[in-house]
Design a protein around this motif. Sequence first.
Motif, PDB file in Angstrom:
ATOM      1  N   SER A  16      62.459 -36.866  10.144  1.00 28.23           N
ATOM      2  CA  SER A  16      62.809 -35.894  11.177  1.00 28.23           C
ATOM      3  C   SER A  16      61.689 -35.939  12.213  1.00 28.23           C
ATOM      4  CB  SER A  16      62.905 -34.500  10.543  1.00 28.23           C
ATOM      5  OG  SER A  16      63.156 -33.550  11.533  1.00 28.23           O
ATOM      6  N   PRO A  17      61.997 -35.788  13.494  1.00 28.09           N
ATOM      7  CA  PRO A  17      60.900 -35.847  14.480  1.00 28.09           C
ATOM      8  C   PRO A  17      59.828 -34.782  14.211  1.00 28.09           C
ATOM      9  CG  PRO A  17      63.049 -35.873  15.578  1.00 28.09           C
ATOM     10  CD  PRO A  17      63.325 -35.669  14.119  1.00 28.09           C
ATOM     11  N   VAL A  18      60.269 -33.587  13.802  1.00 25.75           N
ATOM     12  CA  VAL A  18      59.299 -32.494  13.605  1.00 25.75           C
ATOM     13  C   VAL A  18      59.565 -31.811  12.258  1.00 25.75           C
ATOM     14  CG1 VAL A  18      58.376 -30.318  14.530  1.00 25.75           C
ATOM     15  CG2 VAL A  18      59.265 -32.060  16.114  1.00 25.75           C
ATOM     16  N   VAL A  19      58.506 -31.560  11.496  1.00 25.71           N
ATOM     17  CA  VAL A  19      58.605 -30.688  10.321  1.00 25.71           C
ATOM     18  C   VAL A  19      57.838 -29.416  10.648  1.00 25.71           C
ATOM     19  CG1 VAL A  19      58.012 -30.355   7.891  1.00 25.71           C
ATOM     20  CG2 VAL A  19      58.825 -32.588   8.679  1.00 25.71           C
ATOM     21  N   VAL A  20      58.517 -28.283  10.510  1.00 23.50           N
ATOM     22  CA  VAL A  20      57.890 -26.979  10.746  1.00 23.50           C
ATOM     23  C   VAL A  20      57.639 -26.355   9.379  1.00 23.50           C
ATOM     24  CG1 VAL A  20      58.207 -24.680  11.753  1.00 23.50           C
ATOM     25  CG2 VAL A  20      59.160 -26.688  12.925  1.00 23.50           C
ATOM     26  N   ILE A  21      56.395 -25.974   9.109  1.00 24.41           N
ATOM     27  CA  ILE A  21      56.109 -25.322   7.822  1.00 24.41           C
ATOM     28  C   ILE A  21      55.999 -23.822   8.079  1.00 24.41           C
ATOM     29  CG2 ILE A  21      54.638 -25.301   5.783  1.00 24.41           C
ATOM     30  CD1 ILE A  21      53.536 -27.996   6.663  1.00 24.41           C
ATOM     31  N   GLY A  22      56.903 -23.050   7.485  1.00 23.64           N
ATOM     32  CA  GLY A  22      56.853 -21.589   7.610  1.00 23.64           C
ATOM     33  C   GLY A  22      57.954 -21.048   8.512  1.00 23.64           C
ATOM     34  N   ALA A  23      58.729 -20.099   7.978  1.00 32.01           N
ATOM     35  CA  ALA A  23      59.822 -19.482   8.758  1.00 32.01           C
ATOM     36  C   ALA A  23      59.473 -18.043   9.095  1.00 32.01           C
ATOM     37  CB  ALA A  23      61.133 -19.569   7.981  1.00 32.01           C
ATOM     38  N   GLY A  24      58.350 -17.862   9.771  1.00 33.78           N
ATOM     39  CA  GLY A  24      58.002 -16.572  10.358  1.00 33.78           C
ATOM     40  C   GLY A  24      58.394 -16.604  11.825  1.00 33.78           C
ATOM     41  N   PRO A  25      57.941 -15.624  12.606  1.00 34.34           N
ATOM     42  CA  PRO A  25      58.274 -15.629  14.035  1.00 34.34           C
ATOM     43  C   PRO A  25      57.867 -16.933  14.734  1.00 34.34           C
ATOM     44  CG  PRO A  25      57.336 -13.517  13.404  1.00 34.34           C
ATOM     45  CD  PRO A  25      57.220 -14.406  12.196  1.00 34.34           C
ATOM     46  N   ALA A  26      56.705 -17.490  14.401  1.00 35.12           N
ATOM     47  CA  ALA A  26      56.252 -18.707  15.089  1.00 35.12           C
ATOM     48  C   ALA A  26      57.155 -19.888  14.737  1.00 35.12           C
ATOM     49  CB  ALA A  26      54.788 -19.011  14.723  1.00 35.12           C
ATOM     50  N   GLY A 313      49.254  -9.647  16.672  1.00 33.97           N
ATOM     51  CA  GLY A 313      49.474 -10.906  15.947  1.00 33.97           C
ATOM     52  C   GLY A 313      50.809 -11.571  16.230  1.00 33.97           C
ATOM     53  N   MET A 314      51.895 -10.802  16.162  1.00 36.14           N
ATOM     54  CA  MET A 314      53.215 -11.404  16.367  1.00 36.14           C
ATOM     55  C   MET A 314      53.363 -11.870  17.818  1.00 36.14           C
ATOM     56  SD  MET A 314      56.951 -10.006  15.302  1.00 36.14           S
ATOM     57  CE  MET A 314      56.844  -8.395  16.056  1.00 36.14           C
ATOM     58  N   ASN A 315      52.762 -11.152  18.730  1.00 36.76           N
ATOM     59  CA  ASN A 315      52.818 -11.550  20.138  1.00 36.76           C
ATOM     60  C   ASN A 315      52.117 -12.890  20.350  1.00 36.76           C
ATOM     61  OD1 ASN A 315      54.068  -9.117  21.585  1.00 36.76           O
ATOM     62  ND2 ASN A 315      52.566  -8.181  20.229  1.00 36.76           N
ATOM     63  N   LEU A 316      50.965 -13.052  19.715  1.00 30.70           N
ATOM     64  CA  LEU A 316      50.262 -14.330  19.837  1.00 30.70           C
ATOM     65  C   LEU A 316      51.064 -15.457  19.182  1.00 30.70           C
ATOM     66  CD1 LEU A 316      46.544 -13.310  19.149  1.00 30.70           C
ATOM     67  CD2 LEU A 316      47.520 -14.083  21.320  1.00 30.70           C
ATOM     68  N   ALA A 317      51.710 -15.141  18.051  1.00 29.39           N
ATOM     69  CA  ALA A 317      52.518 -16.161  17.360  1.00 29.39           C
ATOM     70  C   ALA A 317      53.626 -16.652  18.297  1.00 29.39           C
ATOM     71  CB  ALA A 317      53.108 -15.586  16.078  1.00 29.39           C
ATOM     72  N   LEU A 318      54.239 -15.734  19.033  1.00 27.99           N
ATOM     73  CA  LEU A 318      55.313 -16.122  19.957  1.00 27.99           C
ATOM     74  C   LEU A 318      54.760 -16.921  21.135  1.00 27.99           C
ATOM     75  CD1 LEU A 318      57.469 -12.850  19.903  1.00 27.99           C
ATOM     76  CD2 LEU A 318      58.010 -15.053  18.845  1.00 27.99           C
ATOM     77  N   HIS A 319      53.588 -16.526  21.614  1.00 32.17           N
ATOM     78  CA  HIS A 319      52.973 -17.266  22.733  1.00 32.17           C
ATOM     79  C   HIS A 319      52.738 -18.726  22.334  1.00 32.17           C
ATOM     80  CE1 HIS A 319      49.478 -18.303  25.471  1.00 32.17           C
ATOM     81  NE2 HIS A 319      50.429 -17.958  26.304  1.00 32.17           N
ATOM     82  N   ASP A 320      52.157 -18.927  21.146  1.00 30.29           N
ATOM     83  CA  ASP A 320      51.938 -20.307  20.664  1.00 30.29           C
ATOM     84  C   ASP A 320      53.273 -21.050  20.566  1.00 30.29           C
ATOM     85  OD1 ASP A 320      49.332 -19.455  20.247  1.00 30.29           O
ATOM     86  OD2 ASP A 320      49.449 -19.462  18.057  1.00 30.29           O
ATOM     87  N   ALA A 321      54.268 -20.347  20.000  1.00 30.40           N
ATOM     88  CA  ALA A 321      55.557 -21.016  19.749  1.00 30.40           C
ATOM     89  C   ALA A 321      56.203 -21.486  21.051  1.00 30.40           C
ATOM     90  CB  ALA A 321      56.496 -20.061  19.009  1.00 30.40           C
ATOM     91  N   TYR A 322      56.115 -20.669  22.100  1.00 28.00           N
ATOM     92  CA  TYR A 322      56.710 -21.086  23.385  1.00 28.00           C
ATOM     93  C   TYR A 322      56.018 -22.361  23.882  1.00 28.00           C
ATOM     94  CZ  TYR A 322      58.379 -16.206  23.394  1.00 28.00           C
ATOM     95  OH  TYR A 322      58.945 -15.006  23.051  1.00 28.00           O
ATOM     96  N   LEU A 323      54.667 -22.336  23.826  1.00 29.03           N
ATOM     97  CA  LEU A 323      53.926 -23.478  24.351  1.00 29.03           C
ATOM     98  C   LEU A 323      54.183 -24.733  23.514  1.00 29.03           C
ATOM     99  CD1 LEU A 323      50.491 -21.803  25.221  1.00 29.03           C
ATOM    100  CD2 LEU A 323      52.279 -22.519  26.806  1.00 29.03           C
ATOM    101  N   LEU A 324      54.170 -24.565  22.178  1.00 29.04           N
ATOM    102  CA  LEU A 324      54.329 -25.746  21.326  1.00 29.04           C
ATOM    103  C   LEU A 324      55.764 -26.270  21.382  1.00 29.04           C
ATOM    104  CD1 LEU A 324      53.121 -27.764  19.409  1.00 29.04           C
ATOM    105  CD2 LEU A 324      53.424 -26.137  17.518  1.00 29.04           C
ATOM    106  N   GLY A 325      56.739 -25.363  21.350  1.00 27.34           N
ATOM    107  CA  GLY A 325      58.140 -25.813  21.417  1.00 27.34           C
ATOM    108  C   GLY A 325      58.379 -26.609  22.698  1.00 27.34           C
ATOM    109  N   ASP A 326      57.945 -26.057  23.823  1.00 25.87           N
ATOM    110  CA  ASP A 326      58.173 -26.742  25.111  1.00 25.87           C
ATOM    111  C   ASP A 326      57.409 -28.071  25.170  1.00 25.87           C
ATOM    112  OD1 ASP A 326      59.714 -24.583  25.803  1.00 25.87           O
ATOM    113  OD2 ASP A 326      58.247 -23.673  27.169  1.00 25.87           O
ATOM    114  N   ALA A 327      56.188 -28.081  24.628  1.00 25.25           N
ATOM    115  CA  ALA A 327      55.373 -29.308  24.685  1.00 25.25           C
ATOM    116  C   ALA A 327      55.983 -30.400  23.802  1.00 25.25           C
ATOM    117  CB  ALA A 327      53.943 -28.999  24.227  1.00 25.25           C
ATOM    118  N   LEU A 328      56.515 -30.027  22.643  1.00 26.01           N
ATOM    119  CA  LEU A 328      57.136 -31.036  21.764  1.00 26.01           C
ATOM    120  C   LEU A 328      58.378 -31.621  22.435  1.00 26.01           C
ATOM    121  CD1 LEU A 328      56.772 -29.225  18.302  1.00 26.01           C
ATOM    122  CD2 LEU A 328      55.731 -31.422  18.943  1.00 26.01           C
ATOM    123  N   ILE A 329      59.159 -30.768  23.082  1.00 21.54           N
ATOM    124  CA  ILE A 329      60.363 -31.275  23.771  1.00 21.54           C
ATOM    125  C   ILE A 329      59.961 -32.239  24.895  1.00 21.54           C
ATOM    126  CG2 ILE A 329      62.273 -30.614  25.276  1.00 21.54           C
ATOM    127  CD1 ILE A 329      62.457 -28.053  23.642  1.00 21.54           C
TER     128      ILE A 329
END
Length: 405
Positions: A16-26, A313-329
């Motif tokens: 798979s192109p990406v493996v995500v470990i952990g199904a939390g907000p991030a 904490g959850m806000n920072l998790a979402l901030h990372d997720a937006y940046l990483l999701g967009d960067a991976l795409i």
Amino acid sequence: MTFASPHSNSGAPQRSPVVVIGAGPAGLTIGNILRAADVDCVVLESETRAFIEQRPRAGVLEEWAVRGLERRGLAVNLLERAQRHTECEFRFGGQRYRLEYGELTGHHHWIYPQQLLVTDLVREYADVRGGDIRFGVRDVQLHDLDSDQPSVSYTDPDTSERVLIHCDFVAGCDGARGATRAVLTPDRARVSRYDYGIGWLALLAEAPPSNDCVVFGMHPNGFAGHMARSPEVTRYYLECPPGDDPDNWPQDRVWSELQLRLGASGAPPLTEGRLIEKRVLDMHSYVVEPMVIGRLFLAGDAAHLTAPIAAKGMNLALHDAYLLGDALIAHLTKGDSTGLTGYSAACLGRVWDYQEFSQWLSDIYHGTSSGDPYRAGTTLARLRRLFASPSAASTFAEQYLGSGY
Ligand code: RFL
């Protein structure tokens, strides 16, 4: 250095192109962003779906974070059901002081329990966008992170066989105690840790909120907090010694201490109810730098823990997720690596800003109960300034909302 460990694979290796470990907000947000761009990924989660959909934690979301979910089609239920909060209240010296941060900034908070957000994100990822998510996985291990052919292995809970997935990138979103901790050797990453030296008894009460906004109580006995979660459930915090035993806090003691520490002239008594969660948090924070180790990109609590002092904490998790999701795409669909290269630095600016604010706020929460009259005096001076100086109030409001970053 290559982080590799022996791995056996009972079946044929998968890819798979990406493996995500952990199904939390991030992790779930990243999974959803990838699926929306038709990029395949596998999300590995050690708990069951029912468990993560009921695990109560955070509840305060910043406006920019919700806008990010909305832009990605992930906030439909939230925008229907979440409450808007525009004020908070400080109680000290037997008085109530209201801070109208919405009026000062034009921004607000959203109150939406984390387990509802996780439920929405799992449903969207697995049931709507057709994402691959594997629950109950055991013994996750990461391999060959320094190569361009990393892989992740785990034990399948049904067959007890090892499964190996080759990928291009691993997103480490497995929180503060996950499998990615093993990769954080001192030669790969610096982990800066701050211990507050205090404990918080974190409580969930089956009782409606007793105030229309968050309340912070600064009392010589210790800090107390009141945070709405839903019309039926309220989160409370009580400062306690670190390492304290929750059994030292029977129902009667909890409520009498909450009534005392949050009591103020003109404030009605708290509405009491059955306690459905009671755990002691030893308050600490940490930051992992860089947040990238070879092909492993850390996001959320796996990369930085923020003690729940300022609800960040959850806000920072979402901030990372937006940046990483967009960067991976961008990398996987257009070959543009700019986002991945700048990922760690782009996240860490906001992370350190929020760490600093949490530390500042902690001084305010805990100064009057520190037993040190000098600290108590400076804490009260800070509090008075917050309500005497409009510019001090505006600075607080901006940081509390994360809107100034
Ligand atoms: P999570 O939510 O911990 O999700 C990580 C997921 O990874 C799984 N996992 C593994 N999966 C596979 N293999 C392994 N080896 C694994 N190990 C773990 C876990 O089961 C889990 O499903 O991390 P993420 O996504 O980074 O999200 C972070 C937030 O959960 C966290 O920062 C917040 O809950 C912090 N927090 C608050 N943040 C806010 O922004 N606002 C708040 O109001 C707020 N209140 C709080 C909080 C945290 C609290 N606790 C638990 C300390 C209140 C409390 C009491």
